[in-house]
Design a protein around this motif. Structure first.
Motif, PDB file in Angstrom:
ATOM      1  N   ALA A 201       0.873  -1.220  -0.139  1.00  0.00           N
ATOM      2  CA  ALA A 201       0.063   0.023  -0.129  1.00  0.00           C
ATOM      3  C   ALA A 201       0.885   1.333  -0.015  1.00  0.00           C
ATOM      4  CB  ALA A 201      -0.874   0.008   1.140  1.00  0.00           C
ATOM      5  N   GLY A 202       1.946   1.241   0.828  1.00  0.00           N
ATOM      6  CA  GLY A 202       2.907   2.486   0.810  1.00  0.00           C
ATOM      7  C   GLY A 202       3.561   2.743  -0.431  1.00  0.00           C
ATOM      8  N   PRO A 203       3.949   1.850  -1.015  1.00  0.00           N
ATOM      9  CA  PRO A 203       4.617   1.827  -2.561  1.00  0.00           C
ATOM     10  C   PRO A 203       3.572   2.333  -3.567  1.00  0.00           C
ATOM     11  CG  PRO A 203       5.667   0.133  -1.586  1.00  0.00           C
ATOM     12  CD  PRO A 203       4.532   0.455  -0.790  1.00  0.00           C
ATOM     13  N   MET A 204       2.356   1.891  -3.392  1.00  0.00           N
ATOM     14  CA  MET A 204       1.232   2.278  -4.259  1.00  0.00           C
ATOM     15  C   MET A 204       1.085   3.898  -4.126  1.00  0.00           C
ATOM     16  SD  MET A 204      -2.220   3.270  -4.204  1.00  0.00           S
ATOM     17  CE  MET A 204      -2.979   2.282  -2.965  1.00  0.00           C
ATOM     18  N   LEU A 205       0.875   4.460  -2.723  1.00  0.00           N
ATOM     19  CA  LEU A 205       0.636   5.589  -2.507  1.00  0.00           C
ATOM     20  C   LEU A 205       1.861   6.648  -2.977  1.00  0.00           C
ATOM     21  CD1 LEU A 205      -1.116   5.453   1.040  1.00  0.00           C
ATOM     22  CD2 LEU A 205      -2.078   5.811  -1.217  1.00  0.00           C
ATOM     23  N   SER A 206       3.085   6.035  -2.789  1.00  0.00           N
ATOM     24  CA  SER A 206       4.181   6.849  -3.132  1.00  0.00           C
ATOM     25  C   SER A 206       4.199   7.232  -4.610  1.00  0.00           C
ATOM     26  CB  SER A 206       5.552   6.296  -2.781  1.00  0.00           C
ATOM     27  OG  SER A 206       5.786   5.340  -3.555  1.00  0.00           O
ATOM     28  N   ARG A 207       3.642   6.694  -5.428  1.00  0.00           N
ATOM     29  CA  ARG A 207       3.499   6.848  -6.955  1.00  0.00           C
ATOM     30  C   ARG A 207       2.500   7.820  -7.190  1.00  0.00           C
ATOM     31  NH1 ARG A 207       4.608   0.845  -9.471  1.00  0.00           N
ATOM     32  NH2 ARG A 207       6.061   0.144  -8.035  1.00  0.00           N
ATOM     33  N   VAL A 208       1.463   8.015  -6.215  1.00  0.00           N
ATOM     34  CA  VAL A 208       0.452   9.073  -6.689  1.00  0.00           C
ATOM     35  C   VAL A 208       0.453  10.324  -5.896  1.00  0.00           C
ATOM     36  CG1 VAL A 208      -0.961   7.275  -7.648  1.00  0.00           C
ATOM     37  CG2 VAL A 208      -1.140   7.750  -5.308  1.00  0.00           C
ATOM     38  N   HIS A 209       1.295  10.270  -4.678  1.00  0.00           N
ATOM     39  CA  HIS A 209       1.321  11.443  -3.760  1.00  0.00           C
ATOM     40  C   HIS A 209       2.515  12.031  -4.093  1.00  0.00           C
ATOM     41  CE1 HIS A 209      -0.571  13.474  -0.346  1.00  0.00           C
ATOM     42  NE2 HIS A 209       0.920  13.756   0.006  1.00  0.00           N
ATOM     43  N   ALA A 210       2.465  13.363  -4.084  1.00  0.00           N
ATOM     44  CA  ALA A 210       3.649  14.222  -4.287  1.00  0.00           C
ATOM     45  C   ALA A 210       4.557  14.292  -2.979  1.00  0.00           C
ATOM     46  CB  ALA A 210       3.218  15.656  -4.776  1.00  0.00           C
ATOM     47  N   LYS A 211       4.017  14.025  -1.908  1.00  0.00           N
ATOM     48  CA  LYS A 211       5.102  14.383  -0.865  1.00  0.00           C
ATOM     49  C   LYS A 211       5.419  12.882  -0.351  1.00  0.00           C
ATOM     50  CE  LYS A 211       3.853  18.799  -0.210  1.00  0.00           C
ATOM     51  NZ  LYS A 211       4.759  19.761  -0.151  1.00  0.00           N
ATOM     52  N   ASN A 212       5.921  12.951   0.931  1.00  0.00           N
ATOM     53  CA  ASN A 212       6.509  11.504   1.552  1.00  0.00           C
ATOM     54  C   ASN A 212       5.384  10.761   1.868  1.00  0.00           C
ATOM     55  OD1 ASN A 212       9.138  12.274   1.153  1.00  0.00           O
ATOM     56  ND2 ASN A 212       9.193  13.683   3.110  1.00  0.00           N
ATOM     57  N   VAL A 213       5.668   9.298   1.686  1.00  0.00           N
ATOM     58  CA  VAL A 213       4.497   8.329   2.141  1.00  0.00           C
ATOM     59  C   VAL A 213       5.277   7.683   3.323  1.00  0.00           C
ATOM     60  CG1 VAL A 213       3.352   6.306   1.878  1.00  0.00           C
ATOM     61  CG2 VAL A 213       3.514   7.961   0.043  1.00  0.00           C
ATOM     62  N   VAL A 214       4.665   7.995   4.633  1.00  0.00           N
ATOM     63  CA  VAL A 214       5.305   6.974   5.920  1.00  0.00           C
ATOM     64  C   VAL A 214       4.579   6.165   6.293  1.00  0.00           C
ATOM     65  CG1 VAL A 214       6.099   7.641   8.312  1.00  0.00           C
ATOM     66  CG2 VAL A 214       6.420   9.568   6.422  1.00  0.00           C
ATOM     67  N   VAL A 215       5.129   4.939   6.545  1.00  0.00           N
ATOM     68  CA  VAL A 215       4.448   3.668   6.960  1.00  0.00           C
ATOM     69  C   VAL A 215       5.178   3.549   8.241  1.00  0.00           C
ATOM     70  CG1 VAL A 215       4.469   1.252   6.865  1.00  0.00           C
ATOM     71  CG2 VAL A 215       4.327   2.724   4.351  1.00  0.00           C
ATOM     72  N   VAL A 216       4.242   3.464   9.142  1.00  0.00           N
ATOM     73  CA  VAL A 216       4.157   3.247  10.839  1.00  0.00           C
ATOM     74  C   VAL A 216       4.093   1.869  11.121  1.00  0.00           C
ATOM     75  CG1 VAL A 216       3.795   3.910  13.040  1.00  0.00           C
ATOM     76  CG2 VAL A 216       3.248   5.428  11.068  1.00  0.00           C
ATOM     77  N   MET A 217       5.465   1.150  11.673  1.00  0.00           N
ATOM     78  CA  MET A 217       5.453  -0.133  12.000  1.00  0.00           C
ATOM     79  C   MET A 217       5.961  -0.356  13.495  1.00  0.00           C
ATOM     80  SD  MET A 217       5.140  -1.573   8.989  1.00  0.00           S
ATOM     81  CE  MET A 217       5.675  -3.298   9.254  1.00  0.00           C
ATOM     82  N   ALA A 218       5.368  -1.367  14.217  1.00  0.00           N
ATOM     83  CA  ALA A 218       5.975  -1.773  15.478  1.00  0.00           C
ATOM     84  C   ALA A 218       7.291  -2.225  15.383  1.00  0.00           C
ATOM     85  CB  ALA A 218       4.942  -2.510  16.132  1.00  0.00           C
ATOM     86  N   ARG A 219       8.116  -1.940  16.460  1.00  0.00           N
ATOM     87  CA  ARG A 219       9.451  -2.498  16.359  1.00  0.00           C
ATOM     88  C   ARG A 219       9.395  -4.188  16.291  1.00  0.00           C
ATOM     89  NH1 ARG A 219      10.239   2.302  18.959  1.00  0.00           N
ATOM     90  NH2 ARG A 219      11.727   3.666  17.917  1.00  0.00           N
ATOM     91  N   GLU A 220      10.297  -4.702  15.502  1.00  0.00           N
ATOM     92  CA  GLU A 220      10.487  -6.136  15.448  1.00  0.00           C
ATOM     93  C   GLU A 220      11.112  -6.718  16.563  1.00  0.00           C
ATOM     94  OE1 GLU A 220      10.518  -8.409  11.848  1.00  0.00           O
ATOM     95  OE2 GLU A 220      10.465  -6.694  10.740  1.00  0.00           O
ATOM     96  N   ARG A 221      10.880  -8.014  17.109  1.00  0.00           N
ATOM     97  CA  ARG A 221      11.985  -8.298  18.123  1.00  0.00           C
ATOM     98  C   ARG A 221      13.298  -8.523  17.549  1.00  0.00           C
ATOM     99  NH1 ARG A 221      14.089 -13.600  18.925  1.00  0.00           N
ATOM    100  NH2 ARG A 221      13.378 -13.995  16.673  1.00  0.00           N
ATOM    101  N   ASP A 222      13.732  -8.892  16.247  1.00  0.00           N
ATOM    102  CA  ASP A 222      14.973  -9.387  15.889  1.00  0.00           C
ATOM    103  C   ASP A 222      15.418  -7.756  15.137  1.00  0.00           C
ATOM    104  OD1 ASP A 222      17.305 -10.029  14.241  1.00  0.00           O
ATOM    105  OD2 ASP A 222      16.782 -12.078  14.718  1.00  0.00           O
ATOM    106  N   GLU A 223      16.505  -7.174  15.666  1.00  0.00           N
ATOM    107  CA  GLU A 223      16.880  -5.937  15.108  1.00  0.00           C
ATOM    108  C   GLU A 223      17.355  -6.272  13.658  1.00  0.00           C
ATOM    109  OE1 GLU A 223      16.547  -2.797  15.999  1.00  0.00           O
ATOM    110  OE2 GLU A 223      15.531  -3.165  18.122  1.00  0.00           O
ATOM    111  N   ARG A 224      18.156  -7.194  13.291  1.00  0.00           N
ATOM    112  CA  ARG A 224      18.635  -7.515  12.123  1.00  0.00           C
ATOM    113  C   ARG A 224      17.662  -7.818  11.051  1.00  0.00           C
ATOM    114  NH1 ARG A 224      22.542 -12.400  13.623  1.00  0.00           N
ATOM    115  NH2 ARG A 224      20.489 -12.755  14.803  1.00  0.00           N
TER     116      ARG A 224
END
Length: 297
Positions: free
Chosen positions: A137-160
Motif C-alpha cells: 500500500a505504501g509503494p502504491m501511494l508513493s506513486r500518486v502522492h507528491a509528498k512523502n509516504v510514511v509507513v508506521v511499523m511496530a518494532r520487530e523482536r529481531d533488530e537485524r
C-alpha cells in the motif's frame, strides 16, 4: 546442548533474521517459478508447523464467518497462510534489484476519496490493517502522492530482521517510522502530517504501550489502537481507511473508503465513534475477503 537447540530454534522463528535473509536471497536470485508458485507450498507448510498461529487464524475466521464445516475451515486456514506467503514474497520482490512493478493502480476503488483528502492539504492518516497487500500500500501511494509516504511499523523482536525489511521497504519508495516504546515516537508523525505527507498506520493490532479503545469487530469485542485517532486529532488530518487485497501475482486491489474526521479536542465518545466506524469498515471488507486477514495474534 540446550544452548545449541535454543540457538537453532531462534533462527527458525518466522521473524528471525536467518529466515528473512533466506527469503531475500530467494527473491533476489531464485527462479521465476519459485516466486510465483513457491508460496503455494510454503504457506500450508508453515500453517502445519505453527500451531499457535494456526489457532489464531482459525479464531479470526470464526469471528468473521461463523462456524463452518471442518474441511471448509481447514481450507480457509491454509488459504490465509498461502496468501500471506505470496504477499510477503511479492513485497520483497518489489524492493529487490529485480525491479518488478505492481499491477495495482488500475485497481484502486474509491480513488476520488483519496483525491478529496489530498486537496485539504493537511496530510492524510491512512488507516489500514494486516491484509493481503498491506506491505505494498505504501509503494502504491508513493506513486500518486507528491509528498512523502510514511509507513508506521511496530518494532520487530529481531533488530537485524527489522533492518533488512526496512531497507526493502525504503527501496520500494516509502519511509519507515517505528513506534511502540515511548510517547515521543509520535512526534515525527506529526511533523510529517504538517508537511502534507501521508502517514499509514495499522488499526488491527495495538502496539505495546499504546492505549486502545474497545469497540466491536464482526459482533465481538476488539481493541483498536488509539494512536491513529489522536494523531489525526492533533494534526487535523483526515483518517482515510484503505484496505487491500491480493488478486494474483504482483496484482492487488485497494479499496479507498470515505474519510473520518476527528475533532481537534475529542471527547471519549468522539474517539469511540471514530474507532467503531473504522471497525465497521474493516468488518465489511473482511466478510468479503476473510482469507486475506493476516492477524496472527
Amino acid at each position: 546442548m540446550q544452548s545449541g537447540i535454543r540457538h537453532i530454534a531462534e533462527g527458525l522463528r518466522s521473524d528471525s533474521a536467518f529466515l528473512r535473509r533466506l527469503m531475500v536471497q530467494a527473491v533476489t536470485h531464485g527462479p521465476e517459478a519459485l516466486l510465483r508458485y513457491g508460496p503455494l507450498l510454503f504457506g500450508p507448510a508453515f500453517a502445519a508447523g505453527l500451531h499457535e498461529k494456526r489457532a489464531c487464524v482459525r479464531r479470526n475466521l470464526r469471528r468473521v464467518l461463523g462456524p463452518r464445516p471442518p474441511l471448509e475451515e481447514l481450507a480457509n486456514v491454509a488459504a490465509v497462510f498461502t496468501n500471506y506467503a505470496s504477499c510477503m514474497t511479492e513485497a520483497m520482490l518489489l524492493g529487490s534489484p529485480r525491479g518488478r512493478e505492481l499491477g495495482l493502480l488500475s485497481n484502486a476503488i474509491g480513488a476520488a476519496n483519496y483525491e478529496a483528502c489530498a486537496a485539504e492539504g493537511k496530510g492524510i492518516v491512512i488507516a489500514t490493517a494486516h491484509l493481503g497487500g498491506w506491505e505494498v500500500a505504501g509503494p502504491m501511494l508513493s506513486r500518486v502522492h507528491a509528498k512523502n509516504v510514511v509507513v508506521v511499523m511496530a518494532r520487530e523482536r529481531d533488530e537485524r530482521a527489522r533492518a533488512m525489511q526496512d531497507e526493502l521497504r525504503e527501496r520500494s519508495g516509502v519511509k519507515v517510522v517505528h513506534i511502540g516504546e515511548t510517547a515521543l515516537d509520535a512526534l515525527p508523525l506529526l511533523r510529517h502530517l504538517q508537511q502534507d505527507d501521508v502517514v499509514a498506520m495499522q488499526i488491527d493490532r495495538v502496539p505495546p504501550g499504546m492505549r486502545a479503545r474497545t469497540v466491536e469487530l464482526c459482533g465481538e469485542p476488539f481493541q483498536v489502537p488509539e494512536g491513529p485517532l489522536m494523531i489525526a486529532a492533533l494534526s487535523g488530518a483526515p483518517i482515510m481507511p484503505v484496505f487491500t487485497r491480493r488478486l494474483g501475482f504482483m496484482h492487488y486491489e485497494a479499496h479507498v473508503l470515505p474519510p473520518i474526521h476527528v475533532p481537534r479536542r475529542p471527547a471519549a465518545s468522539d474517539l469511540d465513534k471514530a474507532a467503531q466506524r473504522l471497525m465497521d469498515d474493516l468488518g465489511a471488507f473482511l466478510r468479503d475477503n476473510p482469507t486475506q486477514w493476516f492477524h496472527f495474534v
